[in-house]
Design an enzyme around this catalytic site. Structure first.
Site, PDB file in Angstrom:
ATOM      1  N   CYS A  63       0.827  -1.206   0.000  1.00 24.09           N
ATOM      2  CA  CYS A  63       0.000   0.000   0.000  1.00 24.09           C
ATOM      3  C   CYS A  63       0.863   1.258   0.000  1.00 24.09           C
ATOM      4  O   CYS A  63       0.576   2.225  -0.720  1.00 24.09           O
ATOM      5  CB  CYS A  63      -0.929   0.005   1.212  1.00 24.09           C
ATOM      6  SG  CYS A  63      -2.127  -1.346   1.226  1.00 24.09           S
ATOM      7  N   ALA A  64       1.916   1.256   0.794  1.00 26.53           N
ATOM      8  CA  ALA A  64       2.822   2.411   0.843  1.00 26.53           C
ATOM      9  C   ALA A  64       3.469   2.623  -0.523  1.00 26.53           C
ATOM     10  O   ALA A  64       3.566   3.761  -1.005  1.00 26.53           O
ATOM     11  CB  ALA A  64       3.882   2.199   1.915  1.00 26.53           C
TER      12      ALA A  64
END
Length: 168
Positions: A63-64
């Site tokens: 996600c990052a």
């Protein structure tokens, strides 16, 4: 609420998404999410090309990286980029500041899951939003959609960014 089972997986195990499976050509649903303590309506971007990047939590590596990739890719494009997750708005602000992300708007879907339900990404079993990408044209129609088949995998960045560039 429509339930969509067996369309996507988490580590190979099928999970259930709640809401519609949006398609290219659909009108982009208007949703409300949080920024800080404020409710933000997606209609603030109406009439403007935009990319919505849905992630479960910014506290995970994929996600990052997804947020970072879109932040970098749009730095010279005239397109709104919204990263939306179930993270609390305060955690999103910390993430944005620590990572120096200035080209995206972070929104939190934690309060009432309005985005998750309307865009068909809310994961019934886990209370998170599934990984997905939506590109919306200036006429507020969806021109690209990807519900990533396996939650732990990256979206097709090249296809999403090509869809954005076609709108500009």
């Amino acid at each position: 609420m429509q339930e969509r089972a067996n369309e996507v997986t988490l580590q190979g195990t099928p999970i259930t998404l709640l809401g519609p499976a949006l398609q290219v050509g659909d009108v982009a649903p208007v949703f409300t999410a949080r920024s800080g303590l404020e409710d933000i309506s997606s209609d603030r971007w109406a009439g403007r090309p935009r990319l919505i990047s849905s992630v479960p939590s910014l506290d995970t590596p994929v996600c990052a990286k997804q947020a970072a990739r879109f932040n970098e890719a749009v730095s010279d494009l005239d397109v709104a980029v919204i990263v939306i997750s179930q993270d609390l708005p305060f955690a999103q602000t910390r993430f944005r500041e620590v990572n120096g992300m200035r080209n995206v708007t972070f929104l939190s879907d934690y309060k009432d899951n309005d985005f998750g339900y309307k865009y068909g990404v809310y994961i019934k079993e886990h209370g998170l939003d599934h990984r997905a990408v939506f590109v919306i044209d200036a006429g507020d129609r969806i021109s690209y959609v990807e519900y990533v088949p396996e939650l732990t995998q990256h979206p097709n960045y090249a296809a999403a960014l090509d869809a954005v560039k076609k709108l500009l």
